[in-house]
Design an enzyme around this catalytic site. Structure first.
Site, short mmCIF file in Angstrom:
data_model
loop_
_atom_site.label_atom_id
_atom_site.label_comp_id
_atom_site.label_asym_id
_atom_site.label_seq_id
_atom_site.Cartn_x
_atom_site.Cartn_y
_atom_site.Cartn_z
N LYS A 279 -12.69 -14.27 -12.60
CA LYS A 279 -11.98 -15.04 -11.31
C LYS A 279 -12.40 -16.53 -11.66
O LYS A 279 -13.24 -16.98 -12.21
CB LYS A 279 -12.79 -14.81 -10.07
CG LYS A 279 -11.91 -13.94 -8.99
CD LYS A 279 -12.57 -13.91 -7.73
CE LYS A 279 -11.61 -13.29 -6.94
NZ LYS A 279 -12.04 -13.54 -5.57
N GLU A 365 -13.33 -1.78 7.05
CA GLU A 365 -13.45 -1.94 8.54
C GLU A 365 -13.86 -0.76 9.49
O GLU A 365 -14.57 -1.03 10.25
CB GLU A 365 -12.11 -2.66 9.14
CG GLU A 365 -11.88 -4.35 8.26
CD GLU A 365 -11.23 -4.21 6.95
OE1 GLU A 365 -10.95 -5.30 6.55
OE2 GLU A 365 -10.92 -2.94 6.50
N ARG A 393 -7.51 -2.71 11.77
CA ARG A 393 -7.68 -1.43 10.90
C ARG A 393 -8.68 -0.49 11.61
O ARG A 393 -8.75 0.68 11.00
CB ARG A 393 -8.11 -1.94 9.55
CG ARG A 393 -7.09 -3.28 9.19
CD ARG A 393 -7.27 -3.55 7.78
NE ARG A 393 -6.45 -2.94 6.73
CZ ARG A 393 -6.52 -2.98 5.42
NH1 ARG A 393 -7.58 -3.87 5.05
NH2 ARG A 393 -5.91 -2.11 4.73
#
Length: 625
Positions: A279, A365, A393
């Protein structure tokens, strides 16, 4: 401005005409343009800097858009957008009428699937691959999934299905060792243990001894060692799923990526390529702090992110984070849970101060909610910090595991209402509608920062599930009181006394309602609670007014206005009710102030809607004035 080479590339077809020897220059120019562009508009940066070479290689090797590429999570697709005809629209990124920050099928034929939430790419790519087989079409379907997205159960469900599928699907694991927050989970930990264990260390040392006499081979082994994570465990894991595992390879080395992808292109059946990227690659400040540069606003790339000269107003997220720490210090039963959104949900300080009571469960989740239910069964008081749009979700777990058992779980719903630049996929438009229909569930809508803190305390004091919804960013700027005082459960209050019309405000649109009421001489009530609705206050307002107006930053269908209309019908009261909220449409990205105005929910829009609907009631007021 993009350089000459990058300006000549409007489509992947043109990219495929570039000599391979020039692709490094393409990647360098793409990264430089990406950095300068995002610095001017704001947006996701670290993840996109990490996918530059992978994007170039995929479009160079595969015949896109005939071959399908699904990106997961979709915030890493800026290089993809630049190379697929949208380079000159990058200055409009995440602005009203401009480019989305995520893939959108309506935006480009190269955006094969919308992926603003995580962990959906393998399922979608598998569906596309099976469709190609059914239709007799020769094409590859490719899912590019980040290692953070691989923590979700849906990704493993898809892997389980794809491994036995007789179709050409390629899963590329973009392994940057991070999702947004630092990585969590047993798989990541086990890989780290493997690399530091005696077997790995012994094999490495033997290899070094043997290869010392052959410097070229020794250097090759050193490079290979840098990406040794996954050489044993992932190969075994993914091959057990039925994939042909390849990797890991350096995701920034085009000389590794392109030949590998070209070889895979001729293979049949499910393939799994493990690519290691970094990243923030190529921008030292983002490499050093990829979390800070995950989604920055505008900044000067030569300087980097700077603290503002004037301290901004506290955001609702910060108010929640401070309340969480204060309540945890007061009540040892409190535990905090986040599905991989430590920074976004304001839990950094809580993790530092109460590490034994902080749980980041990864992008999972469903697990987060049932995990909270298990903690609550044992007498603890879980607080689940979750974005409104992500709670969608875990709806089954919310009903089945929390509500039916009436467990005291607090849901801190961040990003309720419109979210601006992130658009329809992240807008918390539906939580009022989908929460208020669940038995045992309560829902509070604070109007300002201090009320948010107080209603969180109210929610925590209950012995059943309660959600507190609050928006992204700052509110009216109301200072928060230091204590943990709660507001009365299920009670609102009248803030302005008017004449014929009463406006019932739910949440932060209260300020707009108060402004609109000035010109209407209307009563304004801060309702605070959607469920339980303050029916005593409602019926009193109904008796003393000729019409009611409800205002909410949520879907008008099934929302707080519907709750008011239902309560009036149940009480046998017939009274005109104007319901103002988010219209029955998906609301795209843009400046949130403009979006609110376009929905008619600013002060001017509320007043105009009321005048249009109740002109006869307002005429006497106008004459009296």
């Amino acid at each position: 401005m993009p350089s000459a080479l990058l300006r000549s590339l409007d489509t992947p077809d043109q990219l495929r005409q570039v000599p391979r020897s020039e692709l490094r220059a393409v990647a360098d120019e793409l990264r430089a343009y990406l950095l300068s562009s995002v610095a001017k508009t704001g947006g996701h940066l670290s993840s996109n800097l990490g996918t530059v070479e992978l994007t170039v290689a995929l479009h160079y090797v595969f015949n896109t858009p005939h071959d399908r590429v699904v990106w997961d999570v979709g915030h890493q697709t800026y290089p993809h957008k630049i190379l697929t005809g949208r380079r000159d629209r990058m200055p409009t990124l995440r602005q009203l009428g401009g480019l989305s920050g995520f893939p959108q099928r309506a935006e480009s034929e190269y955006d094969t699937f919308g992926t603003a939430h995580s962990s959906t790419s393998i399922s979608a790519a598998l569906g596309m691959a099976m469709a190609a087989k059914i239709k007799g079409e020769e094409r590859y379907s490719i899912a590019v999934i980040g290692d953070g997205a691989l923590t979700a159960g849906m990704a493993f469900e898809a892997l389980n299905n794809a491994g036995i599928a007789d179709c050409n699907v390629l899963v590329i694991l973009n392994d940057n060792d991070m999702s947004i927050s630092p990585p969590v989970g047993a798989l990541n930990r086990y890989l780290a243990q493997l690399m530091s264990g005696q077997f790995y260390a012994a094999a490495k040392n033997v290899g070094k001894t043997v290869l010392k006499g052959a410097p070229p081979l020794f250097e090759l082994a050193k490079r290979f060692e840098e990406h040794a994570k996954g050489m044993v465990v992932p190969a075994t894991l993914f091959e057990k799923f039925g994939f042909n595992y390849i990797g890991p390879i350096d995701g920034h080395d085009l000389d590794s990526l392109i030949p590998t992808l070209e070889n895979i292109k001729h293979l049949k059946g499910p393939q799994f390529l493990h690519v290691v990227t970094k990243k923030g690659q190529g921008y030292k400040l983002a490499e050093a702090d990829p979390v800070a540069y995950h989604g920055p606003g505008k900044f000067d790339p030569s300087v980097g992110l700077q603290k503002p000269a004037v301290a901004p107003k506290a955001t609702f997220t910060q108010v929640f984070g401070q309340w969480l720490c204060d309540m945890a210090a007061h009540d040892p039963r409190l535990v905090g849970i986040t599905p991989a959104m430590r920074e976004g949900s304001g839990m950094v300080e809580f993790e530092q101060r109460f590490p034994e009571r902080y749980f980041d469960v990864g992008i999972a989740e469903q697990h987060a909610v049932t995990f909270a239910a298990g903690l609550a069964c044992e007498g603890l008081k879980p607080v689940v910090a979750i974005y409104s749009t992500f709670l969608q979700r875990a709806y089954d777990q919310l009903i089945h595991d929390v509500a039916i058992q009436n467990l005291p779980v607090v849901f801190a719903l961040d990003r309720a209402g419109l979210v601006g630049a992130d658009g329809a996929t992240h807008a918390g438009a539906y939580d009022i509608s989908f929460l208020r229909c669940i038995p045992n569930m309560s829902l509070a809508c604070p109007a300002d920062e201090n009320e948010c803190r107080q209603l969180l305390s109210t929610a925590f004091a209950q012995n059943h599930p309660v959600a507190v919804r609050y928006p992204r960013g700052a509110g009216a700027g109301v200072p928060t009181q230091p204590g943990l005082e709660a507001l009365p459960f299920g009670k609102g209050e009248v803030l302005r006394q008017g004449r014929s019309i009463a406006i019932l405000a739910f949440g932060t649109l209260l300020q707009a309602a108060l402004q609109a009421a000035q010109g209407l001489d209307a009563t304004v009530a801060n309702m605070r609670w959607v469920k339980p609705l303050d029916t005593a206050l409602l019926l009193e307002l109904a008796r003393s007014h000729e019409a009611l107006v409800t205002v909410e930053e949520g879907a008008v269908m099934g929302g707080a206005g519907s709750a008011v209309a239902e309560a009036l019908l149940a009480a046998g009261v017939q009274l005109p009710v104007l319901q103002l909220g988010l219209r029955d449409e998906f609301i795209e990205h843009g400046d949130p102030v403009k979006l609110i105005a376009l929905q008619g929910l600013d002060a001017q829009g509320i007043e105009a809607s009321v005048r249009d609907r109740f002109s006869a009631l307002l005429a006497p007021i106008a004459r009296a004035a």
